[in-house]
Write a protein that holds these residues in place. Structure first.
Motif, PDB file in Angstrom:
ATOM      1  N   ALA A 158     -14.392  15.506  26.264  1.00 25.33           N
ATOM      2  CA  ALA A 158     -14.817  16.056  24.983  1.00 25.33           C
ATOM      3  C   ALA A 158     -14.314  15.077  24.050  1.00 25.33           C
ATOM      4  O   ALA A 158     -15.354  14.704  22.909  1.00 25.33           O
ATOM      5  CB  ALA A 158     -14.486  17.575  24.698  1.00 25.33           C
ATOM      6  N   GLU A 159     -13.091  14.719  23.745  1.00 23.85           N
ATOM      7  CA  GLU A 159     -12.812  13.811  22.811  1.00 23.85           C
ATOM      8  C   GLU A 159     -13.413  12.613  22.708  1.00 23.85           C
ATOM      9  O   GLU A 159     -14.002  12.021  21.654  1.00 23.85           O
ATOM     10  CB  GLU A 159     -11.415  13.444  22.945  1.00 23.85           C
ATOM     11  N   VAL A 160     -13.832  11.996  23.875  1.00 19.36           N
ATOM     12  CA  VAL A 160     -14.504  10.630  23.873  1.00 19.36           C
ATOM     13  C   VAL A 160     -16.074  11.098  23.445  1.00 19.36           C
ATOM     14  O   VAL A 160     -16.671  10.297  22.867  1.00 19.36           O
ATOM     15  CB  VAL A 160     -14.426  10.038  25.298  1.00 19.36           C
ATOM     16  N   VAL A 161     -16.578  11.902  23.912  1.00 22.43           N
ATOM     17  CA  VAL A 161     -17.946  12.358  23.634  1.00 22.43           C
ATOM     18  C   VAL A 161     -18.167  12.660  22.109  1.00 22.43           C
ATOM     19  O   VAL A 161     -18.971  11.897  21.317  1.00 22.43           O
ATOM     20  CB  VAL A 161     -18.495  13.511  24.362  1.00 22.43           C
ATOM     21  N   VAL A 162     -17.124  13.342  21.612  1.00 24.54           N
ATOM     22  CA  VAL A 162     -17.243  13.449  20.189  1.00 24.54           C
ATOM     23  C   VAL A 162     -16.881  12.342  19.457  1.00 24.54           C
ATOM     24  O   VAL A 162     -17.629  11.815  18.271  1.00 24.54           O
ATOM     25  CB  VAL A 162     -16.193  14.543  19.641  1.00 24.54           C
ATOM     26  N   ALA A 163     -16.056  11.421  19.782  1.00 24.01           N
ATOM     27  CA  ALA A 163     -15.840  10.273  19.026  1.00 24.01           C
ATOM     28  C   ALA A 163     -17.111   9.184  19.018  1.00 24.01           C
ATOM     29  O   ALA A 163     -17.313   8.634  17.828  1.00 24.01           O
ATOM     30  CB  ALA A 163     -14.782   9.397  19.651  1.00 24.01           C
ATOM     31  N   VAL A 164     -17.815   9.290  20.088  1.00 23.12           N
ATOM     32  CA  VAL A 164     -18.902   8.515  20.320  1.00 23.12           C
ATOM     33  C   VAL A 164     -19.980   8.998  19.224  1.00 23.12           C
ATOM     34  O   VAL A 164     -20.824   8.226  18.382  1.00 23.12           O
ATOM     35  CB  VAL A 164     -19.515   8.135  21.538  1.00 23.12           C
ATOM     36  N   SER A 165     -20.230  10.257  19.282  1.00 27.53           N
ATOM     37  CA  SER A 165     -21.181  10.965  18.418  1.00 27.53           C
ATOM     38  C   SER A 165     -21.057  10.949  16.845  1.00 27.53           C
ATOM     39  O   SER A 165     -21.930  10.714  16.138  1.00 27.53           O
ATOM     40  CB  SER A 165     -21.613  12.529  18.915  1.00 27.53           C
ATOM     41  N   GLY A 166     -19.634  11.014  16.678  1.00 26.67           N
ATOM     42  CA  GLY A 166     -18.920  10.825  15.329  1.00 26.67           C
ATOM     43  C   GLY A 166     -19.000   9.499  14.773  1.00 26.67           C
ATOM     44  O   GLY A 166     -18.788   9.352  13.681  1.00 26.67           O
ATOM     45  N   GLY A 167     -19.121   8.095  15.605  1.00 26.57           N
ATOM     46  CA  GLY A 167     -19.240   6.877  15.038  1.00 26.57           C
ATOM     47  C   GLY A 167     -18.121   6.227  15.164  1.00 26.57           C
ATOM     48  O   GLY A 167     -17.901   5.066  14.584  1.00 26.57           O
ATOM     49  N   ILE A 168     -16.941   6.759  15.933  1.00 26.24           N
ATOM     50  CA  ILE A 168     -15.689   6.036  15.858  1.00 26.24           C
ATOM     51  C   ILE A 168     -15.937   4.794  16.960  1.00 26.24           C
ATOM     52  O   ILE A 168     -15.523   3.791  16.651  1.00 26.24           O
ATOM     53  CB  ILE A 168     -14.502   6.824  16.515  1.00 26.24           C
ATOM     54  N   LEU A 169     -16.696   5.229  18.065  1.00 24.16           N
ATOM     55  CA  LEU A 169     -17.043   3.875  18.921  1.00 24.16           C
ATOM     56  C   LEU A 169     -18.303   4.145  19.379  1.00 24.16           C
ATOM     57  O   LEU A 169     -18.836   5.350  19.378  1.00 24.16           O
ATOM     58  CB  LEU A 169     -15.935   3.686  19.994  1.00 24.16           C
ATOM     59  N   THR A 170     -18.819   2.993  19.846  1.00 28.79           N
ATOM     60  CA  THR A 170     -20.238   3.043  20.584  1.00 28.79           C
ATOM     61  C   THR A 170     -19.966   3.697  22.065  1.00 28.79           C
ATOM     62  O   THR A 170     -19.202   3.617  22.649  1.00 28.79           O
ATOM     63  CB  THR A 170     -21.240   1.840  20.619  1.00 28.79           C
ATOM     64  N   MET A 171     -21.093   4.057  22.595  1.00 25.61           N
ATOM     65  CA  MET A 171     -21.227   4.487  23.910  1.00 25.61           C
ATOM     66  C   MET A 171     -20.987   3.296  24.708  1.00 25.61           C
ATOM     67  O   MET A 171     -20.035   3.335  25.801  1.00 25.61           O
ATOM     68  CB  MET A 171     -22.722   5.033  24.226  1.00 25.61           C
ATOM     69  N   ALA A 172     -21.373   2.042  24.490  1.00 30.35           N
ATOM     70  CA  ALA A 172     -21.143   0.737  25.144  1.00 30.35           C
ATOM     71  C   ALA A 172     -19.641   0.624  25.182  1.00 30.35           C
ATOM     72  O   ALA A 172     -18.923   0.388  26.018  1.00 30.35           O
ATOM     73  CB  ALA A 172     -21.887  -0.153  24.694  1.00 30.35           C
ATOM     74  N   GLU A 173     -19.108   0.787  23.912  1.00 31.15           N
ATOM     75  CA  GLU A 173     -17.530   0.389  23.773  1.00 31.15           C
ATOM     76  C   GLU A 173     -16.588   1.427  24.609  1.00 31.15           C
ATOM     77  O   GLU A 173     -15.693   1.362  25.342  1.00 31.15           O
ATOM     78  CB  GLU A 173     -17.118   0.507  22.143  1.00 31.15           C
ATOM     79  N   GLU A 233     -16.799   0.614  28.219  1.00 31.67           N
ATOM     80  CA  GLU A 233     -16.088  -0.674  28.595  1.00 31.67           C
ATOM     81  C   GLU A 233     -14.672  -0.111  28.672  1.00 31.67           C
ATOM     82  O   GLU A 233     -13.873  -0.367  29.414  1.00 31.67           O
ATOM     83  CB  GLU A 233     -16.329  -1.432  27.573  1.00 31.67           C
ATOM     84  N   ARG A 234     -14.250   0.649  27.585  1.00 33.06           N
ATOM     85  CA  ARG A 234     -12.831   0.876  27.221  1.00 33.06           C
ATOM     86  C   ARG A 234     -12.318   1.633  28.404  1.00 33.06           C
ATOM     87  O   ARG A 234     -11.211   1.600  28.858  1.00 33.06           O
ATOM     88  CB  ARG A 234     -12.855   1.794  26.030  1.00 33.06           C
ATOM     89  N   TYR A 235     -13.070   2.827  28.962  1.00 34.01           N
ATOM     90  CA  TYR A 235     -12.664   3.730  29.878  1.00 34.01           C
ATOM     91  C   TYR A 235     -13.133   3.486  31.425  1.00 34.01           C
ATOM     92  O   TYR A 235     -13.027   4.120  32.258  1.00 34.01           O
ATOM     93  CB  TYR A 235     -13.012   5.049  29.434  1.00 34.01           C
ATOM     94  N   ALA A 236     -13.676   2.227  31.536  1.00 32.10           N
ATOM     95  CA  ALA A 236     -14.408   1.824  32.684  1.00 32.10           C
ATOM     96  C   ALA A 236     -15.105   3.084  33.515  1.00 32.10           C
ATOM     97  O   ALA A 236     -14.950   3.420  34.562  1.00 32.10           O
ATOM     98  CB  ALA A 236     -13.248   1.404  33.842  1.00 32.10           C
ATOM     99  N   ILE A 237     -16.065   3.341  32.397  1.00 33.12           N
ATOM    100  CA  ILE A 237     -17.026   4.557  33.207  1.00 33.12           C
ATOM    101  C   ILE A 237     -18.442   4.016  32.992  1.00 33.12           C
ATOM    102  O   ILE A 237     -18.671   3.152  32.135  1.00 33.12           O
ATOM    103  CB  ILE A 237     -16.948   5.955  32.372  1.00 33.12           C
ATOM    104  N   SER A 238     -19.169   4.401  33.776  1.00 36.50           N
ATOM    105  CA  SER A 238     -20.789   4.076  33.590  1.00 36.50           C
ATOM    106  C   SER A 238     -21.359   4.772  32.493  1.00 36.50           C
ATOM    107  O   SER A 238     -21.062   5.678  32.300  1.00 36.50           O
ATOM    108  CB  SER A 238     -21.449   4.191  35.134  1.00 36.50           C
ATOM    109  N   SER A 239     -22.650   4.152  32.218  1.00 37.15           N
ATOM    110  CA  SER A 239     -23.296   4.887  31.245  1.00 37.15           C
ATOM    111  C   SER A 239     -23.934   6.049  31.553  1.00 37.15           C
ATOM    112  O   SER A 239     -24.202   7.117  30.902  1.00 37.15           O
ATOM    113  CB  SER A 239     -24.335   4.210  30.328  1.00 37.15           C
ATOM    114  N   ASP A 240     -24.103   6.206  32.840  1.00 37.73           N
ATOM    115  CA  ASP A 240     -24.549   7.514  33.430  1.00 37.73           C
ATOM    116  C   ASP A 240     -23.591   8.667  33.539  1.00 37.73           C
ATOM    117  O   ASP A 240     -23.964   9.668  33.277  1.00 37.73           O
ATOM    118  CB  ASP A 240     -25.068   7.284  34.934  1.00 37.73           C
TER     119      ASP A 240
END
Length: 92
Positions: free
Chosen positions: A38-53, A56-63
Protein backbone atom coordinates in the motif's frame (compact mmCIF):
# COMPACT_ATOMS: atom_id res chain seq x y z
CA UNK A 1 3.86 24.18 -16.19
CA UNK A 2 4.72 22.37 -19.42
CA UNK A 3 2.21 19.94 -20.82
CA UNK A 4 3.11 16.28 -20.25
CA UNK A 5 5.48 17.08 -17.38
CA UNK A 6 4.55 15.48 -14.08
CA UNK A 7 5.33 17.45 -10.96
CA UNK A 8 7.20 15.50 -8.30
CA UNK A 9 6.23 15.72 -4.69
CA UNK A 10 8.52 15.02 -1.78
CA UNK A 11 5.95 13.58 0.61
CA UNK A 12 2.47 12.09 0.78
CA UNK A 13 0.26 10.74 3.54
CA UNK A 14 0.52 6.95 3.62
CA UNK A 15 -2.15 4.30 4.18
CA UNK A 16 -1.80 4.48 7.96
CA UNK A 17 -1.80 8.30 8.15
CA UNK A 18 1.97 8.70 8.43
CA UNK A 19 4.02 10.88 6.08
CA UNK A 20 5.85 8.94 3.36
CA UNK A 21 8.94 10.17 1.55
CA UNK A 22 11.18 8.46 -0.97
CA UNK A 23 13.60 7.69 1.87
CA UNK A 24 10.88 6.15 4.06
CA UNK A 25 9.52 3.78 1.41
CA UNK A 26 10.12 0.05 1.90
CA UNK A 27 13.64 -1.20 1.21
CA UNK A 28 14.31 -2.89 -2.12
CA UNK A 29 14.43 -6.31 -0.48
CA UNK A 30 11.45 -5.88 1.84
CA UNK A 31 9.05 -8.71 2.59
CA UNK A 32 5.81 -7.77 0.82
CA UNK A 33 3.25 -7.41 3.57
CA UNK A 34 0.03 -5.49 2.73
CA UNK A 35 1.16 -2.25 4.41
CA UNK A 36 4.34 -2.07 2.31
CA UNK A 37 2.46 -2.77 -0.91
CA UNK A 38 0.00 0.00 0.00
CA UNK A 39 2.85 2.41 0.73
CA UNK A 40 4.27 1.86 -2.75
CA UNK A 41 0.83 2.26 -4.36
CA UNK A 42 0.21 5.50 -2.45
CA UNK A 43 3.69 6.80 -3.28
CA UNK A 44 3.05 6.27 -6.99
CA UNK A 45 -0.45 7.74 -6.94
CA UNK A 46 0.83 10.69 -4.90
CA UNK A 47 3.72 11.43 -7.25
CA UNK A 48 6.76 10.46 -5.18
CA UNK A 49 7.82 8.09 -7.95
CA UNK A 50 6.37 6.78 -11.20
CA UNK A 51 5.00 3.29 -11.72
CA UNK A 52 8.00 2.49 -13.93
CA UNK A 53 10.39 3.66 -11.20
CA UNK A 54 8.55 1.60 -8.58
CA UNK A 55 8.64 -1.50 -10.78
CA UNK A 56 12.36 -1.08 -11.41
CA UNK A 57 13.16 -0.23 -7.79
CA UNK A 58 11.29 -3.26 -6.43
CA UNK A 59 11.87 -5.67 -9.35
CA UNK A 60 8.15 -6.23 -9.90
CA UNK A 61 6.25 -6.32 -13.16
CA UNK A 62 3.82 -3.61 -14.18
CA UNK A 63 1.10 -6.29 -14.04
CA UNK A 64 1.96 -7.08 -10.43
CA UNK A 65 1.93 -3.40 -9.51
CA UNK A 66 -1.42 -2.98 -11.27
CA UNK A 67 -2.80 -5.89 -9.17
CA UNK A 68 -1.65 -4.16 -5.97
CA UNK A 69 -3.15 -0.88 -7.13
CA UNK A 70 -6.47 -2.46 -8.09
CA UNK A 71 -6.69 -4.40 -4.82
CA UNK A 72 -5.87 -1.33 -2.72
CA UNK A 73 -8.42 0.81 -4.56
CA UNK A 74 -11.11 -1.87 -4.16
CA UNK A 75 -10.61 -2.65 -0.49
CA UNK A 76 -7.55 -1.09 1.11
CA UNK A 77 -5.16 -3.13 3.23
CA UNK A 78 -7.58 -6.03 3.80
CA UNK A 79 -7.89 -6.55 0.06
CA UNK A 80 -4.09 -6.68 -0.31
CA UNK A 81 -4.05 -9.54 2.23
CA UNK A 82 -6.34 -11.71 0.12
CA UNK A 83 -3.90 -12.96 -2.50
CA UNK A 84 -4.09 -15.91 -4.80
CA UNK A 85 -1.14 -18.27 -4.70
CA UNK A 86 -0.71 -20.88 -7.44
CA UNK A 87 -4.27 -20.38 -8.57
CA UNK A 88 -5.84 -21.00 -5.15
CA UNK A 89 -6.86 -18.48 -2.55
CA UNK A 90 -4.33 -18.06 0.23
CA UNK A 91 -5.29 -18.68 3.83
CA UNK A 92 -4.01 -15.30 5.10
Amino acid sequence: MEEGVTKRVSRVVGPEGLVLTLASLPSRNARWVPRRKAEVVVAVSGGILTMAEACERYAISSDEFAEWERAYEQGGLPRLRNRRINGSKSES
